[in-house]
Structures are given as structure tokens and as C-alpha cells.
Scaffold this motif. Structure first.
Motif, PDB file in Angstrom:
ATOM      1  N   SER A 150     121.156  73.109 -65.035  1.00  0.00           N
ATOM      2  CA  SER A 150     120.034  74.048 -65.068  1.00  0.00           C
ATOM      3  C   SER A 150     120.081  75.002 -66.254  1.00  0.00           C
ATOM      4  O   SER A 150     119.081  75.679 -66.528  1.00  0.00           O
ATOM      5  CB  SER A 150     119.999  74.865 -63.773  1.00  0.00           C
ATOM      6  N   VAL A 151     121.201  75.080 -66.965  1.00  0.00           N
ATOM      7  CA  VAL A 151     121.352  76.076 -68.033  1.00  0.00           C
ATOM      8  C   VAL A 151     120.295  75.943 -69.125  1.00  0.00           C
ATOM      9  O   VAL A 151     119.645  76.937 -69.486  1.00  0.00           O
ATOM     10  CB  VAL A 151     122.774  76.032 -68.620  1.00  0.00           C
ATOM     11  N   PRO A 152     120.067  74.758 -69.717  1.00  0.00           N
ATOM     12  CA  PRO A 152     119.034  74.673 -70.764  1.00  0.00           C
ATOM     13  C   PRO A 152     117.647  75.064 -70.263  1.00  0.00           C
ATOM     14  O   PRO A 152     116.885  75.732 -70.977  1.00  0.00           O
ATOM     15  CB  PRO A 152     119.078  73.192 -71.171  1.00  0.00           C
ATOM     16  N   PHE A 153     117.307  74.672 -69.043  1.00  0.00           N
ATOM     17  CA  PHE A 153     116.000  75.006 -68.485  1.00  0.00           C
ATOM     18  C   PHE A 153     115.901  76.510 -68.215  1.00  0.00           C
ATOM     19  O   PHE A 153     114.832  77.109 -68.374  1.00  0.00           O
ATOM     20  CB  PHE A 153     115.763  74.218 -67.193  1.00  0.00           C
ATOM     21  N   ARG A 154     117.011  77.098 -67.793  1.00  0.00           N
ATOM     22  CA  ARG A 154     117.014  78.539 -67.535  1.00  0.00           C
ATOM     23  C   ARG A 154     116.832  79.320 -68.828  1.00  0.00           C
ATOM     24  O   ARG A 154     116.091  80.312 -68.878  1.00  0.00           O
ATOM     25  CB  ARG A 154     118.329  78.929 -66.843  1.00  0.00           C
ATOM     26  N   MET A 155     117.499  78.880 -69.902  1.00  0.00           N
ATOM     27  CA  MET A 155     117.348  79.543 -71.186  1.00  0.00           C
ATOM     28  C   MET A 155     115.912  79.439 -71.700  1.00  0.00           C
ATOM     29  O   MET A 155     115.353  80.396 -72.244  1.00  0.00           O
ATOM     30  CB  MET A 155     118.313  78.929 -72.205  1.00  0.00           C
ATOM     31  N   TYR A 156     115.311  78.276 -71.511  1.00  0.00           N
ATOM     32  CA  TYR A 156     113.919  78.082 -71.948  1.00  0.00           C
ATOM     33  C   TYR A 156     112.974  78.983 -71.161  1.00  0.00           C
ATOM     34  O   TYR A 156     112.046  79.580 -71.717  1.00  0.00           O
ATOM     35  CB  TYR A 156     113.523  76.615 -71.770  1.00  0.00           C
ATOM     36  N   SER A 157     113.203  79.088 -69.863  1.00  0.00           N
ATOM     37  CA  SER A 157     112.280  79.823 -69.002  1.00  0.00           C
ATOM     38  C   SER A 157     112.309  81.322 -69.256  1.00  0.00           C
ATOM     39  O   SER A 157     111.349  82.022 -68.923  1.00  0.00           O
ATOM     40  CB  SER A 157     112.607  79.553 -67.530  1.00  0.00           C
ATOM     41  N   TYR A 158     113.379  81.840 -69.836  1.00  0.00           N
ATOM     42  CA  TYR A 158     113.465  83.277 -70.073  1.00  0.00           C
ATOM     43  C   TYR A 158     112.486  83.753 -71.139  1.00  0.00           C
ATOM     44  O   TYR A 158     112.088  84.924 -71.154  1.00  0.00           O
ATOM     45  CB  TYR A 158     114.888  83.659 -70.483  1.00  0.00           C
ATOM     46  N   SER A 159     112.097  82.884 -72.038  1.00  0.00           N
ATOM     47  CA  SER A 159     111.189  83.290 -73.117  1.00  0.00           C
ATOM     48  C   SER A 159     109.887  82.495 -73.147  1.00  0.00           C
ATOM     49  O   SER A 159     109.075  82.685 -74.055  1.00  0.00           O
ATOM     50  CB  SER A 159     111.894  83.151 -74.473  1.00  0.00           C
ATOM     51  N   ASN A 160     109.695  81.606 -72.169  1.00  0.00           N
ATOM     52  CA  ASN A 160     108.493  80.784 -72.133  1.00  0.00           C
ATOM     53  C   ASN A 160     108.008  80.631 -70.693  1.00  0.00           C
ATOM     54  O   ASN A 160     108.790  80.714 -69.748  1.00  0.00           O
ATOM     55  CB  ASN A 160     108.756  79.386 -72.706  1.00  0.00           C
ATOM     56  N   HIS A 161     106.712  80.395 -70.563  1.00  0.00           N
ATOM     57  CA  HIS A 161     106.175  80.076 -69.245  1.00  0.00           C
ATOM     58  C   HIS A 161     106.646  78.688 -68.834  1.00  0.00           C
ATOM     59  O   HIS A 161     106.822  77.800 -69.666  1.00  0.00           O
ATOM     60  CB  HIS A 161     104.644  80.143 -69.256  1.00  0.00           C
ATOM     61  N   TRP A 162     106.853  78.499 -67.543  1.00  0.00           N
ATOM     62  CA  TRP A 162     107.381  77.237 -67.039  1.00  0.00           C
ATOM     63  C   TRP A 162     106.347  76.127 -67.216  1.00  0.00           C
ATOM     64  O   TRP A 162     105.232  76.216 -66.685  1.00  0.00           O
ATOM     65  CB  TRP A 162     107.738  77.397 -65.569  1.00  0.00           C
TER      66      TRP A 162
END
Length: 308
Positions: free
Chosen positions: A65-77
Motif C-alpha cells: 500500500s505504500v506507493p498508493f498511499r504516497m500518491y494519495s497524499y497529493s492527488n485525488h484517488w
């Protein structure tokens, strides 16, 4: 009514990336290595090997989940709501599986050192497997609780995963469950067992086994240190954010501080995914055979054994 627009500041995002990249790379390398070694040694499997394999499995799964979590912090899902819930469950379920498996390891160590003649009652690969399956079942069944309190709308869009979706504070019962059951209770059990094991091993040190027992003490102390460093800030952050949102809802500076603190603590908690492997494996500074002896209690003397 003042509505505080909290965000993840740039410096917090930098901290998240600085911790996420080595966590992801080192975590997969270290835990994959451990899992491969466990598979090769499955014929000589012990209860401690089962527990360590369970931690390695939980940590490896949480890393997904780490890469997806990093992406979600600065982008909409960009994906569906259900996929967000799956990734959030993957992260939190595996984190608490790792915590409670560490509790099981600490209890087994304590019983084996303090009550060596009763150790057989708890030291069995099959019993360890039952405990691990039970931990997964209980934590997994409670995962719905993570979503029922703050899940995005079923047909929602333009939302951020791994972040709060409501302006309301999370329920106090939810915060207390995380902090009391998910952290404080394991912390008390692990600390009690660890301190007692270290004290008893220190009393038994003699010239013929001092190096091995000192290594055992260092590994046990490292396990406790990893637990405290990784999980204490996050669970304190949950309580801090709840108090800020409940008692000082108009203090936007405090709201922003609590929000940033929780996200930084969450990144710090993720480092547990590779620090576990380091504390069990790399601290031993030895081959797999020595690791198995050190971590799994197979190192024997004429009267007794060293159990880590």
C-alpha cells in the motif's frame, strides 16, 4: 463558524517521501529474504520461526500500500471507493497483525525463560500457527470498523484515500480502541515480558555463554525499541488530533499541527516494515544458521537453552 482548511505541508510531504522510499525498498528486500529463508528451513520449523514468518508476511503485505498511499497524499484517488478501502485495510490490518504477533513472541519468550519446564505448553509450531491465524482472523474481522467511522461515499469521487473524509472528529470509542487495545495493551505486555526476560538472562550470564546471551539481550531490546519508536507517535497523534478537533475546533494552527503530526507519525510507523527484519536478522550479523539458533531458541547448553 470557523472551518479550518488543513493540508499536508510541503515539508511533511518531503518527510513522507524520504521515509517511504527506503521503507519500500529495504522492507521488500529484507522481508523477502526472511520469507525465502523460512521456506528453506521449513523442515526444521520452530514456533518462533512461525511467528517471525508471520511478521515478515504482514510487513511485506503492508508495503504493497505504500506507493498508493504516497500518491494519495497529493492527488485525488483515481480508482474506485472499494479499492481505496482495500488498500486502507491492507495497511492497518497488517500493522496490527505485526503488533499482536510481536506480543505473542514476547509472551513465548517470557514463559520459556521464567517457566522453562512449562515452555512446551506454548512452544509448538502448530500452536504458533493457530495463534497467528487467530490474530489474522480477529484483526481482519474488525477491519470494517476502520471504514464504518469515516468511509467515502459509495459513489464518491474527487476524494483522497488514506485521509479523513469528514470534518467531524472520529468517534471517541474508535480512538480509544486504537490507542488502548491496539497500542497501550500490547505496549504493557511487551515491555513487561521484555524487561523480565532481559533481567533473567543478565543474571545467568557466565564466561562460556556471555557473547551469545548479550547478543540475545541486544536483539530483545532492539525489538522493544522498534515498537516504541514506530508506534508510540502514531497512537499519540490519534489522541492529539481528536482532542484538537473536539475541544479546539477553531484553533486552525493547532488543527494543522495535529494533522501534520499524524501524517508524519504514520510514515514513521511504516518504517516498522523493515526495522522488524533488521532487528531480527541484521542485528544478529550472522548466517541463517546462527539466526535460527539465536531467534528460535535452538541454541542449547548442557542445562537449558537461550531463548530469544
Amino acid at each position: 463558524m470557523t472551518i479550518c482548511n488543513v493540508t499536508i505541508p510541503r515539508e511533511v510531504q518531503v518527510f513522507q517521501m524520504v521515509t517511504a522510499i527506503p521503507t519500500f525498498i529495504l522492507g521488500f528486500l529484507a522481508n523477502s529474504t526472511l520469507l525465502v529463508l523460512f521456506c528453506r528451513q521449513r523442515k526444521n520449523c520452530s514456533d518462533m520461526m512461525v511467528y517471525l514468518a508471520n511478521i515478515a508476511l504482514a510487513d511485506s503485505t503492508a508495503l504493497v500500500s505504500v506507493p498508493f498511499r504516497m500518491y494519495s497524499y497529493s492527488n485525488h484517488w483515481p480508482f474506485s471507493v472499494s479499492s481505496c478501502l482495500v488498500f486502507v485495510s491492507t495497511y492497518f490490518v497488517n500493522m496490527y497483525v505485526s503488533i499482536f504477533t510481536t506480543v505473542a513472541i514476547s509472551v513465548v519468550r517470557f514463559v520459556a525463560v521464567k517457566y522453562p519446564f512449562k515452555a512446551r505448553a506454548v512452544k509448538s509450531p502448530w500452536k504458533a500457527l493457530v495463534v497467528c491465524v487467530g490474530i489474522w482472523a480477529v484483526i481482519g474481522s474488525l477491519s470494517a470498523m476502520f471504514h464504518s467511522v469515516d468511509a467515502p461515499e459509495a459513489n464518491g469521487s474527487n476524494f483522497r484515500c488514506f485521509q479523513k473524509n469528514s470534518e467531524r472528529p472520529l468517534p471517541l470509542s474508535f480512538i480509544l480502541t486504537l490507542d488502548m487495545v491496539g497500542y497501550l495493551l500490547p505496549f504493557v505486555v511487551i515491555t513487561y515480558c521484555t524487561c523480565n526476560v532481559i533481567r533473567r538472562l543478565s543474571r545467568r550470564i557466565d564466561s562460556s555463554s556471555s557473547a551469545k546471551k548479550n547478543k540475545a539481550i541486544h536483539i530483545i531490546a532492539a525489538n522493544l525499541a522498534v515498537f516504541i519508536v514506530c508506534f508510540s507517535p502514531l497512537h499519540f497523534g490519534y489522541l492529539l488530533k481528536f482532542l484538537a478537533e473536539t475541544h479546539w475546533p477553531h484553533n486552525c494552527e493547532l488543527q494543522q499541527f495535529a494533522h501534520s503530526f499524524v501524517h508524519m507519525a504514520n510514515s514513521l510507523a511504516s518504517t516498522n516494515c523493515f526495522l522488524d527484519a533488521f532487528s531480527y536478522y541484521f542485528l544478529a550479523k550472522a548466517s541463517w544458521g546462527t539466526l535460527r539458533e539465536a531467534c528460535c531458541g535452538t541454541q542449547r547448553r548442557e542445562r537449558g537453552s537461550i531463548v530469544i
